[in-house]
Design a protein around this motif. Structure first.
Motif, PDB file in Angstrom:
ATOM      1  N   ARG A   1     -25.435 -65.270   3.936  1.00  0.00           N
ATOM      2  CA  ARG A   1     -26.706 -64.686   4.374  1.00  0.00           C
ATOM      3  C   ARG A   1     -26.913 -64.901   5.876  1.00  0.00           C
ATOM      4  NH1 ARG A   1     -28.257 -66.308  -0.951  1.00  0.00           N
ATOM      5  NH2 ARG A   1     -29.201 -68.283  -0.336  1.00  0.00           N
ATOM      6  N   ARG A   2     -26.484 -66.043   6.374  1.00  0.00           N
ATOM      7  CA  ARG A   2     -26.558 -66.265   7.825  1.00  0.00           C
ATOM      8  C   ARG A   2     -25.652 -65.284   8.556  1.00  0.00           C
ATOM      9  NH1 ARG A   2     -26.229 -71.713   6.094  1.00  0.00           N
ATOM     10  NH2 ARG A   2     -24.100 -71.921   6.906  1.00  0.00           N
ATOM     11  N   ALA A   3     -24.499 -65.001   7.967  1.00  0.00           N
ATOM     12  CA  ALA A   3     -23.572 -64.041   8.580  1.00  0.00           C
ATOM     13  C   ALA A   3     -24.162 -62.636   8.588  1.00  0.00           C
ATOM     14  CB  ALA A   3     -22.231 -64.057   7.839  1.00  0.00           C
ATOM     15  N   LEU A   4     -24.896 -62.282   7.531  1.00  0.00           N
ATOM     16  CA  LEU A   4     -25.552 -60.975   7.499  1.00  0.00           C
ATOM     17  C   LEU A   4     -26.605 -60.865   8.608  1.00  0.00           C
ATOM     18  CD1 LEU A   4     -26.009 -60.440   3.647  1.00  0.00           C
ATOM     19  CD2 LEU A   4     -24.693 -58.983   5.192  1.00  0.00           C
ATOM     20  N   LEU A   5     -27.357 -61.934   8.812  1.00  0.00           N
ATOM     21  CA  LEU A   5     -28.346 -61.938   9.896  1.00  0.00           C
ATOM     22  C   LEU A   5     -27.655 -61.827  11.250  1.00  0.00           C
ATOM     23  CD1 LEU A   5     -30.884 -64.672   8.689  1.00  0.00           C
ATOM     24  CD2 LEU A   5     -31.094 -62.192   8.522  1.00  0.00           C
ATOM     25  N   ASP A   6     -26.525 -62.519  11.411  1.00  0.00           N
ATOM     26  CA  ASP A   6     -25.761 -62.414  12.657  1.00  0.00           C
ATOM     27  C   ASP A   6     -25.306 -60.977  12.887  1.00  0.00           C
ATOM     28  OD1 ASP A   6     -26.006 -65.081  13.315  1.00  0.00           O
ATOM     29  OD2 ASP A   6     -24.099 -65.664  12.411  1.00  0.00           O
ATOM     30  N   SER A   7     -24.861 -60.337  11.810  1.00  0.00           N
ATOM     31  CA  SER A   7     -24.382 -58.962  11.935  1.00  0.00           C
ATOM     32  C   SER A   7     -25.516 -58.019  12.340  1.00  0.00           C
ATOM     33  CB  SER A   7     -23.774 -58.501  10.601  1.00  0.00           C
ATOM     34  OG  SER A   7     -23.307 -57.180  10.689  1.00  0.00           O
ATOM     35  N   LEU A   8     -26.711 -58.225  11.782  1.00  0.00           N
ATOM     36  CA  LEU A   8     -27.851 -57.390  12.135  1.00  0.00           C
ATOM     37  C   LEU A   8     -28.362 -57.701  13.537  1.00  0.00           C
ATOM     38  CD1 LEU A   8     -29.821 -57.369   8.751  1.00  0.00           C
ATOM     39  CD2 LEU A   8     -28.532 -55.483   9.778  1.00  0.00           C
ATOM     40  N   PHE A   9     -28.212 -58.947  13.951  1.00  0.00           N
ATOM     41  CA  PHE A   9     -28.598 -59.296  15.324  1.00  0.00           C
ATOM     42  C   PHE A   9     -27.679 -58.607  16.321  1.00  0.00           C
ATOM     43  CE2 PHE A   9     -28.561 -62.033  19.099  1.00  0.00           C
ATOM     44  CZ  PHE A   9     -29.925 -62.110  19.367  1.00  0.00           C
ATOM     45  N   GLU A  10     -26.397 -58.522  15.948  1.00  0.00           N
ATOM     46  CA  GLU A  10     -25.420 -57.865  16.821  1.00  0.00           C
ATOM     47  C   GLU A  10     -25.632 -56.353  16.844  1.00  0.00           C
ATOM     48  OE1 GLU A  10     -20.546 -57.524  17.286  1.00  0.00           O
ATOM     49  OE2 GLU A  10     -21.438 -58.703  15.673  1.00  0.00           O
ATOM     50  N   ARG A  11     -25.915 -55.784  15.669  1.00  0.00           N
ATOM     51  CA  ARG A  11     -26.160 -54.333  15.602  1.00  0.00           C
ATOM     52  C   ARG A  11     -27.170 -54.072  14.494  1.00  0.00           C
ATOM     53  NH1 ARG A  11     -24.095 -49.766  13.151  1.00  0.00           N
ATOM     54  NH2 ARG A  11     -22.415 -50.864  12.087  1.00  0.00           N
ATOM     55  N   ASP A  12     -28.412 -53.878  14.895  1.00  0.00           N
ATOM     56  CA  ASP A  12     -29.500 -53.694  13.941  1.00  0.00           C
ATOM     57  C   ASP A  12     -29.442 -52.304  13.304  1.00  0.00           C
ATOM     58  OD1 ASP A  12     -31.474 -55.121  12.741  1.00  0.00           O
ATOM     59  OD2 ASP A  12     -32.856 -55.092  14.426  1.00  0.00           O
ATOM     60  N   GLY A  13     -30.084 -52.167  12.136  1.00  0.00           N
ATOM     61  CA  GLY A  13     -30.198 -50.865  11.495  1.00  0.00           C
ATOM     62  C   GLY A  13     -28.985 -50.439  10.695  1.00  0.00           C
ATOM     63  N   GLN A  14     -28.194 -51.398  10.182  1.00  0.00           N
ATOM     64  CA  GLN A  14     -26.997 -51.051   9.417  1.00  0.00           C
ATOM     65  C   GLN A  14     -27.352 -50.717   7.966  1.00  0.00           C
ATOM     66  OE1 GLN A  14     -23.312 -53.415  10.191  1.00  0.00           O
ATOM     67  NE2 GLN A  14     -24.664 -54.715  11.416  1.00  0.00           N
ATOM     68  N   THR A  15     -26.523 -49.857   7.371  1.00  0.00           N
ATOM     69  CA  THR A  15     -26.666 -49.526   5.958  1.00  0.00           C
ATOM     70  C   THR A  15     -25.951 -50.574   5.115  1.00  0.00           C
ATOM     71  OG1 THR A  15     -24.650 -48.199   5.918  1.00  0.00           O
ATOM     72  CG2 THR A  15     -26.701 -47.074   6.528  1.00  0.00           C
ATOM     73  N   LEU A  16     -26.174 -50.523   3.806  1.00  0.00           N
ATOM     74  CA  LEU A  16     -25.492 -51.439   2.893  1.00  0.00           C
ATOM     75  C   LEU A  16     -23.980 -51.262   3.000  1.00  0.00           C
ATOM     76  CD1 LEU A  16     -25.378 -53.446   0.529  1.00  0.00           C
ATOM     77  CD2 LEU A  16     -25.727 -51.500  -1.011  1.00  0.00           C
ATOM     78  N   THR A  17     -23.521 -50.025   3.072  1.00  0.00           N
ATOM     79  CA  THR A  17     -22.082 -49.767   3.165  1.00  0.00           C
ATOM     80  C   THR A  17     -21.500 -50.373   4.437  1.00  0.00           C
ATOM     81  OG1 THR A  17     -22.297 -47.708   1.917  1.00  0.00           O
ATOM     82  CG2 THR A  17     -20.317 -47.961   3.277  1.00  0.00           C
ATOM     83  N   GLU A  18     -22.211 -50.236   5.545  1.00  0.00           N
ATOM     84  CA  GLU A  18     -21.727 -50.798   6.810  1.00  0.00           C
ATOM     85  C   GLU A  18     -21.675 -52.313   6.748  1.00  0.00           C
ATOM     86  OE1 GLU A  18     -23.215 -47.537  10.119  1.00  0.00           O
ATOM     87  OE2 GLU A  18     -24.704 -48.874   9.229  1.00  0.00           O
ATOM     88  N   LEU A  19     -22.678 -52.923   6.178  1.00  0.00           N
ATOM     89  CA  LEU A  19     -22.694 -54.381   6.077  1.00  0.00           C
ATOM     90  C   LEU A  19     -21.598 -54.879   5.140  1.00  0.00           C
ATOM     91  CD1 LEU A  19     -26.546 -54.971   5.920  1.00  0.00           C
ATOM     92  CD2 LEU A  19     -25.018 -55.744   7.737  1.00  0.00           C
ATOM     93  N   GLN A  20     -21.438 -54.207   4.006  1.00  0.00           N
ATOM     94  CA  GLN A  20     -20.427 -54.642   3.045  1.00  0.00           C
ATOM     95  C   GLN A  20     -19.020 -54.553   3.609  1.00  0.00           C
ATOM     96  OE1 GLN A  20     -18.117 -52.679   0.875  1.00  0.00           O
ATOM     97  NE2 GLN A  20     -17.424 -54.673   0.089  1.00  0.00           N
ATOM     98  N   SER A  21     -18.793 -53.556   4.462  1.00  0.00           N
ATOM     99  CA  SER A  21     -17.459 -53.380   5.040  1.00  0.00           C
ATOM    100  C   SER A  21     -17.058 -54.506   5.977  1.00  0.00           C
ATOM    101  CB  SER A  21     -17.382 -52.041   5.789  1.00  0.00           C
ATOM    102  OG  SER A  21     -18.197 -52.068   6.954  1.00  0.00           O
ATOM    103  N   ARG A  22     -18.021 -55.284   6.408  1.00  0.00           N
ATOM    104  CA  ARG A  22     -17.751 -56.342   7.376  1.00  0.00           C
ATOM    105  C   ARG A  22     -17.556 -57.698   6.711  1.00  0.00           C
ATOM    106  NH1 ARG A  22     -21.681 -55.438  12.513  1.00  0.00           N
ATOM    107  NH2 ARG A  22     -20.041 -56.691  13.450  1.00  0.00           N
ATOM    108  N   PHE A  23     -17.678 -57.741   5.361  1.00  0.00           N
ATOM    109  CA  PHE A  23     -17.569 -59.018   4.662  1.00  0.00           C
ATOM    110  C   PHE A  23     -16.628 -58.896   3.467  1.00  0.00           C
ATOM    111  CE2 PHE A  23     -21.660 -59.045   6.793  1.00  0.00           C
ATOM    112  CZ  PHE A  23     -21.669 -60.301   7.393  1.00  0.00           C
ATOM    113  N   PRO A  24     -15.847 -59.938   3.229  1.00  0.00           N
ATOM    114  CA  PRO A  24     -14.896 -59.904   2.103  1.00  0.00           C
ATOM    115  C   PRO A  24     -15.563 -60.247   0.774  1.00  0.00           C
ATOM    116  CG  PRO A  24     -14.666 -61.976   3.277  1.00  0.00           C
ATOM    117  CD  PRO A  24     -15.705 -61.173   4.018  1.00  0.00           C
ATOM    118  N   VAL A  25     -16.689 -59.597   0.478  1.00  0.00           N
ATOM    119  CA  VAL A  25     -17.395 -59.818  -0.775  1.00  0.00           C
ATOM    120  C   VAL A  25     -17.730 -58.454  -1.370  1.00  0.00           C
ATOM    121  CG1 VAL A  25     -18.349 -62.049  -0.086  1.00  0.00           C
ATOM    122  CG2 VAL A  25     -19.613 -59.957   0.434  1.00  0.00           C
ATOM    123  N   THR A  26     -18.180 -58.463  -2.612  1.00  0.00           N
ATOM    124  CA  THR A  26     -18.467 -57.207  -3.289  1.00  0.00           C
ATOM    125  C   THR A  26     -19.773 -56.594  -2.782  1.00  0.00           C
ATOM    126  OG1 THR A  26     -19.728 -58.257  -5.069  1.00  0.00           O
ATOM    127  CG2 THR A  26     -17.331 -58.082  -5.352  1.00  0.00           C
TER     128      THR A  26
END
Length: 270
Positions: free
Chosen positions: A25-50
């Motif tokens: 969850r901290r990594a997800l916040l980091d990802s949104l801090f780096e580039r806000d407004g991402q979709t679920l698909t964009e976020l999922q593609s950046r993490f090795p989880v389902t």
């Protein structure tokens, strides 16, 4: 503050700490801090989880109000909401120590090369009042210094295309134009910072106030500051002011009393 308010406050703080406890969850916040407004698909593609795991983590972050989402067309976009984190920090960091803490963190990031850029800011807060009550204060120039950062005053021509100015004394520090005016739910305006030569050189950005009535005497307030045109001096400097403005506005609407804060520095000192 009553006992019930303390219980509510600490319960909300527990949700924030619980949400931040998981590294994904901290990594997800980091990802949104780096580039806000991402979709679920964009976020999922950046993490090795389902995809399901990312959805579950986002649900927890939204419950803690650390992430807010908005439907744009067919897409659901997610935005970082730093207000709860700021509130946690404010509990233990005095206003006098805050500038030194900020400077130390900034120096650490520069040395380590970990500075991240997020040129879109989305803040979400819940207010125990009607949307009409929030709108009435938001659009009353006489009430502006009771909640605005630095106790700024304002002068507004309340119509689409009308000018809006925020001032410190006789000096205009922010100038803009009203783009949308839809009471009591939506106010959109341009934002041209003028408190220093550095920000005055930037093109105007955009501020959107969205107020959604909730069941009962409550509403959800989402403030979006975007359209900076990239990583600008304005995009880097406005983050400090909005959480304070929203907290003071919430207090004023809910209690009828201003939350008095002495500014740590003036905009001219940047």
């Amino acid at each position: 503050m009553t006992c019930d308010h303390f219980v509510t406050y600490f319960a909300a703080m527990d949700e924030v700490f619980d949400a931040l406890a998981h590294p994904d969850r901290r990594a997800l916040l980091d990802s949104l801090f780096e580039r806000d407004g991402q979709t679920l698909t964009e976020l999922q593609s950046r993490f090795p989880v389902t995809r399901f795991a990312v959805m579950k983590h986002l649900k927890i972050l939204e419950a803690a109000h650390l992430v807010t989402s908005r439907k744009i067309g067919r897409e659901k976009r997610h935005y970082l909401n730093p207000v709860p984190i700021r509130q946690v920090g404010d509990r233990w960091i005095s206003r006098y120590a805050a500038p030194f803490v900020t400077a130390m963190v900034g120096l650490k990031q520069q040395v380590e090369g970990t500075v991240m850029i997020g040129p879109k800011h989305v803040y979400e807060i819940y207010v125990r009042a009607s949307a009409e009550a929030v709108w009435a204060i938001l659009t009353d120039d006489e009430k502006t210094p009771l909640y605005q950062h630095f106790n700024m005053t304002s002068r507004t021509d309340w119509r689409v295309g009308g000018a809006i100015e925020f001032m410190m004394g006789d000096r205009t520090v922010i100038a803009g134009e009203i783009l949308e005016l839809a009471p009591p739910s939506r106010l959109v305006l341009t934002f041209h910072a003028r408190w220093s030569p550095e920000v005055a050189a930037d093109a105007p950005s955009r501020v959107t106030w969205d107020i959604r009535q909730l069941p009962g005497n409550a509403c959800k307030l989402v403030l979006t500051h975007d359209d900076f045109g990239g990583d600008t001096a304005t995009s880097r400097q406005v983050n400090a002011g909005w959480p304070e403005t929203l907290s003071r506005l919430k207090t004023l609407v809910e209690t009828g009393q201003p939350f008095e804060l002495e500014p740590d520095y003036s905009p001219a000192e940047g």
